[in-house]
Motif scaffolding. Structure first.
Motif, short mmCIF file in Angstrom:
data_model
loop_
_atom_site.label_atom_id
_atom_site.label_comp_id
_atom_site.label_asym_id
_atom_site.label_seq_id
_atom_site.Cartn_x
_atom_site.Cartn_y
_atom_site.Cartn_z
N GLN A 107 28.47 37.45 -13.16
CA GLN A 107 29.92 37.29 -13.00
C GLN A 107 30.30 35.86 -12.64
O GLN A 107 31.28 35.34 -13.16
N THR A 130 38.65 41.14 -14.09
CA THR A 130 38.58 41.51 -12.67
C THR A 130 37.12 41.71 -12.31
O THR A 130 36.30 42.07 -13.16
N TYR A 131 36.82 41.48 -11.03
CA TYR A 131 35.45 41.60 -10.53
C TYR A 131 35.46 42.22 -9.14
O TYR A 131 36.28 41.85 -8.31
N PRO A 132 34.51 43.12 -8.87
CA PRO A 132 34.32 43.56 -7.48
C PRO A 132 33.66 42.42 -6.70
O PRO A 132 32.88 41.65 -7.27
N ARG A 147 27.58 44.82 1.00
CA ARG A 147 28.94 44.51 0.59
C ARG A 147 29.45 43.18 1.12
O ARG A 147 29.90 42.34 0.37
N VAL A 187 30.05 37.38 -5.90
CA VAL A 187 30.00 38.21 -7.09
C VAL A 187 28.56 38.16 -7.58
O VAL A 187 27.73 37.44 -7.03
N GLN A 215 40.77 45.48 -1.11
CA GLN A 215 40.30 46.19 -2.31
C GLN A 215 38.97 45.63 -2.83
O GLN A 215 38.40 46.19 -3.75
N ARG A 216 38.54 44.50 -2.23
CA ARG A 216 37.33 43.81 -2.70
C ARG A 216 37.43 43.56 -4.20
O ARG A 216 36.54 43.86 -4.97
N LEU A 217 38.55 42.95 -4.62
CA LEU A 217 38.83 42.74 -6.03
C LEU A 217 39.30 41.32 -6.29
O LEU A 217 40.25 40.85 -5.67
N MET A 265 25.48 42.49 -4.25
CA MET A 265 26.24 43.73 -4.15
C MET A 265 25.45 44.82 -3.40
O MET A 265 25.97 45.88 -3.11
#
Length: 169
Positions: free
Chosen positions: A151, A57-59, A138, A147, A43-45, A135
């Protein structure tokens, strides 16, 4: 000749006020304690948990070959399993970084059975100091969790050494 002191003081005060608004990479955090970090690779979370539930939460971006558990140095994978936050680097090449206790004894044994090194230096970190936004691509790290710089400043302030981190496929 006019006295320039009031003008200079006004200008210096304005400069000082504008500089005080500049963000420092060291944030303070006075909220609930982070009791666990969870990373869901698929989920890249990244989730920071407190006693009452999820705090943030962070991508994320992962290693350049994100599928599967990290086995060897240079494989580009991000580890999976249970670890702890074990170090912090305020002078990281990647803005700030929070270290993960990879490799553990099992990781070392698996790699050594294949005659290889398990690698190490797995971190949650911001972007490269070159100013590239992590980002934009990816999965670009060698196995770390990336991050944005903003973040990682929050994560660095919130997560303390000894905090468990669970990394799931």
């Amino acid at each position: 000749m006019k006295n320039r002191l009031p003008r200079r003081l006004f200008m210096l005060g304005g400069i000082a006020a504008s500089l005080s608004g500049c963000a420092s990479k060291f944030h303070s955090y006075n909220g609930p304690e982070v009791t666990r970090v969870r990373l869901y690779k698929s989920q890249r979370l990244l989730a920071l948990d407190g006693a009452e539930g999820v705090l943030r939460t962070y991508p994320v971006g992962l290693g350049f070959a994100p599928t599967g558990h990290k086995q060897f140095e240079g494989d580009g994978r991000t580890p999976e399993g249970s670890y702890v936050v074990d170090k912090r680097n305020p002078d990281s090449l990647f803005h700030l970084s929070v270290g993960i206790s990879y490799p553990n004894e099992t990781d070392i044994a698996l790699a050594e059975a294949q005659g290889k090194s398990p690698g190490g230096d797995i971190f949650i970190h911001g972007g490269p100091r070159r100013g590239i936004d992590p980002m934009n691509k990816r999965d670009w790290t060698a196995g770390c969790i990336s991050v944005t710089d903003r973040q990682i400043e929050e994560v660095y302030a919130m997560v303390q050494n000894g905090t468990p981190i669970n990394i799931y496929a």
